[in-house]
Scaffold this active site. Sequence first.
Site, PDB file in Angstrom:
ATOM      1  N   GLU A 133       0.824  -1.203   0.000  1.00 48.21           N
ATOM      2  CA  GLU A 133       0.000   0.000   0.000  1.00 48.21           C
ATOM      3  C   GLU A 133       0.860   1.255   0.000  1.00 48.21           C
ATOM      4  O   GLU A 133       0.533   2.252  -0.658  1.00 48.21           O
ATOM      5  CB  GLU A 133      -0.938  -0.007   1.205  1.00 48.21           C
ATOM      6  CG  GLU A 133      -1.914  -1.166   1.242  1.00 48.21           C
ATOM      7  CD  GLU A 133      -2.761  -1.280  -0.021  1.00 48.21           C
ATOM      8  OE1 GLU A 133      -2.951  -0.268  -0.718  1.00 48.21           O
ATOM      9  OE2 GLU A 133      -3.225  -2.383  -0.316  1.00 48.21           O
ATOM     10  N   GLU A 191       0.224  -2.527 -10.197  1.00 52.16           N
ATOM     11  CA  GLU A 191       0.353  -3.481  -9.105  1.00 52.16           C
ATOM     12  C   GLU A 191       1.798  -3.973  -8.978  1.00 52.16           C
ATOM     13  O   GLU A 191       2.322  -4.120  -7.877  1.00 52.16           O
ATOM     14  CB  GLU A 191      -0.600  -4.670  -9.315  1.00 52.16           C
ATOM     15  CG  GLU A 191      -2.069  -4.315  -9.239  1.00 52.16           C
ATOM     16  CD  GLU A 191      -2.538  -3.981  -7.829  1.00 52.16           C
ATOM     17  OE1 GLU A 191      -1.699  -3.815  -6.919  1.00 52.16           O
ATOM     18  OE2 GLU A 191      -3.756  -3.874  -7.639  1.00 52.16           O
TER      19      GLU A 191
END
Length: 266
Positions: A133, A191
């Site tokens: 994150e 990602e």
Amino acid sequence: MNKFFVKSALILLCTVVSLPAMAQFNLKKALGGAAKATQAVTLSDSQMAAYVKEYIDWMDAHNPVCAADNPYAVRLAKLTEGLTDADGVPLNFKVYDVIDVNAFACADGSIRVFSSLMDIMTDEELQGVIGHEIGHIAHRHSKKAFRTALLTSALKDGISSQGGTAQTLTESQLGDLGEALVNASYSQKQEREADDYGYEFLKKAGKNPWAMALSFKRLKQMEEEAGVQKSSKLNQLFSTHPDLEARIERMETRATSEGIEPPVAE
């Protein structure tokens, strides 16, 4: 406002650049699609940061936040010790004491971990989630997603800057914004970039980067245990973390090639 939604899984980042002073906006009547696109380009970073601060303040006010001496908060503080900033963005961590299995982060540096996620993950697995994150925060991946969500949900009637001031979002608009963020997604490239950043971030912080692979393995296990009919508490978690098998293999291969041993199971 649906309380379940307020507490629902928001692992997506509502990312913007670092935090300036709060601004205000004025709302106009509906604009055409082309006009909205122009506004999306011209919406300033300071205006974006004002809205993301308003959003995270709203989330903190609408969820039970663990006190500093709560066991969950103490554990998270220990896990994140030394993690002070991501490429100049100051980080701050809190725990929501809710039943949903998730976590989310905003690129003003606010990272929120849900207590139920902490219940089912080891320290290393949680560090992997946090590292990933933070990678999204550092890369500003969600800046465009947040901008789009803002203009197509909370500010769907149009937005215009007037003297650097603006109107505070209503409860309904904040709910619309949250729903739009939940439905957003990241590309495979984004990602991978977040995975790589999280891997390096953990190394620099003196933590074992195997945590990246371990956290994805745990998510994969949860996915398999949930089966095809996943509960609503897990749906967003898996939809926002696709291709787990490939990402596990990629992180394991990298750690092995660097001669790094996985942490010993306790």
